[in-house]
Write a protein that holds these residues in place. Structure first.
Motif, short mmCIF file in Angstrom:
data_model
loop_
_atom_site.label_atom_id
_atom_site.label_comp_id
_atom_site.label_asym_id
_atom_site.label_seq_id
_atom_site.Cartn_x
_atom_site.Cartn_y
_atom_site.Cartn_z
N HIS A 251 0.85 -1.19 0.00
CA HIS A 251 0.00 0.00 0.00
C HIS A 251 0.89 1.24 0.00
O HIS A 251 1.70 1.43 0.91
CB HIS A 251 -0.90 0.01 1.23
CG HIS A 251 -1.77 -1.19 1.36
ND1 HIS A 251 -3.07 -1.24 0.93
CD2 HIS A 251 -1.52 -2.43 1.89
CE1 HIS A 251 -3.59 -2.42 1.18
NE2 HIS A 251 -2.66 -3.17 1.75
N TYR A 252 0.74 2.06 -1.02
CA TYR A 252 1.51 3.31 -1.14
C TYR A 252 0.54 4.46 -0.87
O TYR A 252 -0.45 4.63 -1.59
CB TYR A 252 2.09 3.46 -2.54
CG TYR A 252 2.99 2.32 -2.99
CD1 TYR A 252 4.38 2.46 -2.96
CD2 TYR A 252 2.46 1.13 -3.46
CE1 TYR A 252 5.21 1.43 -3.37
CE2 TYR A 252 3.28 0.09 -3.88
CZ TYR A 252 4.65 0.25 -3.84
OH TYR A 252 5.45 -0.78 -4.26
N THR A 253 0.82 5.28 0.14
CA THR A 253 -0.16 6.27 0.60
C THR A 253 0.47 7.64 0.74
O THR A 253 1.61 7.79 1.18
CB THR A 253 -0.76 5.85 1.95
OG1 THR A 253 -1.43 4.60 1.79
CG2 THR A 253 -1.76 6.87 2.47
N ARG A 254 -0.35 8.65 0.41
CA ARG A 254 0.04 10.04 0.61
C ARG A 254 -1.18 10.81 1.13
O ARG A 254 -2.31 10.55 0.69
CB ARG A 254 0.54 10.66 -0.69
CG ARG A 254 1.38 11.90 -0.49
CD ARG A 254 1.94 12.41 -1.80
NE ARG A 254 2.96 13.43 -1.56
CZ ARG A 254 3.45 14.23 -2.48
NH1 ARG A 254 3.03 14.13 -3.74
NH2 ARG A 254 4.36 15.13 -2.18
N SER A 255 -0.96 11.74 2.05
CA SER A 255 -2.04 12.55 2.62
C SER A 255 -2.07 13.92 1.98
O SER A 255 -1.01 14.50 1.67
CB SER A 255 -1.88 12.68 4.14
OG SER A 255 -2.01 11.43 4.77
N PRO A 289 -11.76 10.21 2.35
CA PRO A 289 -11.87 11.50 3.04
C PRO A 289 -11.67 11.33 4.54
O PRO A 289 -11.93 10.27 5.11
CB PRO A 289 -13.30 11.95 2.72
CG PRO A 289 -14.04 10.68 2.46
CD PRO A 289 -13.05 9.73 1.84
N ALA A 290 -11.22 12.41 5.19
CA ALA A 290 -10.95 12.36 6.62
C ALA A 290 -11.39 13.67 7.27
O ALA A 290 -12.18 14.42 6.70
CB ALA A 290 -9.47 12.07 6.88
N PHE A 295 -7.54 14.23 3.24
CA PHE A 295 -7.87 12.94 2.65
C PHE A 295 -6.58 12.21 2.32
O PHE A 295 -5.50 12.81 2.28
CB PHE A 295 -8.74 13.08 1.40
CG PHE A 295 -8.12 13.84 0.26
CD1 PHE A 295 -7.39 13.18 -0.73
CD2 PHE A 295 -8.25 15.22 0.17
CE1 PHE A 295 -6.81 13.88 -1.78
CE2 PHE A 295 -7.67 15.93 -0.88
CZ PHE A 295 -6.96 15.26 -1.86
N THR A 296 -6.68 10.90 2.14
CA THR A 296 -5.52 10.10 1.73
C THR A 296 -5.78 9.50 0.37
O THR A 296 -6.93 9.24 -0.02
CB THR A 296 -5.23 8.97 2.72
OG1 THR A 296 -6.37 8.12 2.83
CG2 THR A 296 -4.85 9.50 4.09
#
Length: 474
Positions: A251-255, A289-290, A295-296
């Motif tokens: 899992h590659y994630t950015r905020s 969404p957060a 959001f991420t």
């Protein structure tokens, strides 16, 4: 209430399932010790809460979906936690029949903020004592059932222990040691206080009422957020074998944070009203969404989507052992370019709409280990919750729901056993069955539907990422 004294309960692990169990038990009159090996202190105020990352929870940087079932559990049994999260900027998302359900309201909040709020409430709950930095090291048995939990230089006597250490926790090994130890089981010391043979932390009196934090105007989006490129972590999660879903993935994630929150969401939350994006063949990309207009964006690459890794590749490689062809996703510019080219995702990450808060983090979720629901049969007095009981599927976003449901079910079942069962908590089989039933109801329900979208497949994406990125203009 039956009996003249409350049982000694030790929860091993201060993640979502462990803290939920502890709060639920304390509010039903059962005092709890929580042992947490991680020494990372919780921020004192809300400004750092959105960036509270712990070594024991590498998945906290990923986008997390809180479906209507999670929202309802909080509203029914932890309403103070829900209210304070909303005060701090969490969003309520109306959901219409998501994933075959009846709809309802979902919660949009960053996982670090959620973890921080749960920890602050637990620390202020009368009857809960959280021991940060005090790791459990083993189990003790006497008379064929659990009698205590070993810690550094001491013992915590216990009538019940709740395993909240995750899918790859150490408890099975401890059980093996108990069953095959040459010497007979050690008898724990009387349960009157947390005991330490040498110098060590002493038991403090439970804090008095006043749990929670002061209402505020939200948690700043950027404060405390990590901005590291190619950060790699190993998660203890996974999925159940034989279910036809991912057996492992990167899992590659950015905020990100929106420039103009008053304008609303940049695109439709097409995944059941909970997230945006979809599956593109060999990988998926999801916008979650957060709180506070953040959001991420997460690329999830299925194990084996590009074939077998090159011979000799090790887990220390920059992009991970599963899909070396997507190493470019670790680069923020390449990640941005890839996200911009995807339908349902590109409109969220457009530079005119949002800006990045972090670099790219990488989480490897290996093939699943089965949950440890049978541990209670091996040692009466031992229970399991969360991933230790039944591993949630990251592809279905079911882990948080399982954690909340199992923790609260544990608290209810223990209280019911104390009040109504002839054997009380001596026989924990019926308690384990109640926990398992509650967890099962959520584990089998995908929080987000799977939607196939047009776009570059995994091989085409790997080729695009291998090309040099154009230099920024100016």
């Amino acid at each position: 209430m039956r009996g003249t004294s409350a049982p000694g309960v030790v929860v091993i692990g201060a993640g979502v399932s462990g803290l939920t169990t502890a709060i639920g038990l304390a509010r039903r009159g059962v005092p709890v010790h929580v042992l947490e090996r991680d020494r990372t202190p919780a921020p004192h105020g809300r400004r750092g809460a959105g960036g509270w990352y712990r070594d024991s929870a590498p998945q906290a940087g990923q986008g997390h979906v809180f479906p209507p079932g999670c929202y309802q559990l909080l509203a029914d049994e932890l309403p103070d936690v829900l209210a304070r999260l909303l005060e701090l900027g969490a969003r309520e998302l109306p959901v219409s029949g998501a994933s075959g359900g009846s709809g309802g309201v979902a919660l949009a909040v960053r996982r670090p903020l959620f973890d921080w709020m749960l920890r602050r409430v637990a620390e202020r709950e009368p009857g809960v004592l959280v021991h940060g930095g005090l790791a459990a090291t083993g189990l003790l048995a006497s008379g064929g059932r659990l009698s205590g939990v070993q810690v550094r230089d001491g013992v915590v006597p216990a009538d019940l222990a709740v395993d909240a250490t995750g899918a790859r926790g150490p408890v099975p090994g401890w059980l093996d040691e108990l069953e095959y130890r040459d010497a007979g089981p050690r008898v724990a010391e009387p349960r009157d206080e947390l005991q330490h043979r040498d110098a060590g932390p002493r038991v403090a009196e439970p804090r008095r009422p006043g749990n929670g934090v002061r209402p505020g105007d939200g948690v700043p989006a950027g404060d405390g957020m990590r901005a590291e490129v190619g950060v790699r972590a190993e998660a203890g999660g996974g999925v159940r074998a034989g279910t036809g879903v991912r057996a492992g993935a990167d899992h590659y994630t950015r905020s990100y944070v929106l420039h103009w929150p008053d304008a609303g969401d940049p695109g439709e939350l097409n995944l059941g009203g909970l997230a945006a994006g979809g599956d593109f063949g060999g990988y998926s990309c999801r916008v979650v969404p957060a709180d506070n207009h953040t959001f991420t964006v997460t690329f999830t690459v299925t194990a084996g989507a590009l074939g077998s890794p090159p011979t000799g590749q090790t887990g220390s490689a920059p992009a991970g052992p599963l899909e070396p062809g997507l190493a470019g996703l670790c680069d923020p510019e390449s990640f941005q370019a890839a996200a911009l080219g995807l339908s349902r995702v590109g409109e969220w990450v457009d530079a005119a709409v949002a800006e990045p808060l972090t670099g790219v983090t990488v989480l490897s979720v290996p093939a699943a280990r089965p949950g440890r629901a049978t541990d209670s049969a091996r040692l009466p007095g031992l229970l399991a919750v969360g991933d230790a009981l039944r591993t949630g599927d990251p592809a279905w976003c079911s882990g948080l729901a399982v954690a909340l449901a199992s923790g609260l079910a544990c608290a209810r079942a223990v209280r019911a056993a104390l009040d109504g069962e002839p054997t009380g908590i001596r026989d924990t089989g019926h308690i384990a069955a109640a926990i398992g039933a509650a967890a099962g109801r959520f584990a089998e329900q995908p929080a987000c539907p799977v939607v196939r979208l047009p776009g570059p497949g995994v091989a085409e994406l790997a080729g695009l990422l291998a090309r040099p990125m154009p230099s920024p203009v100016g």
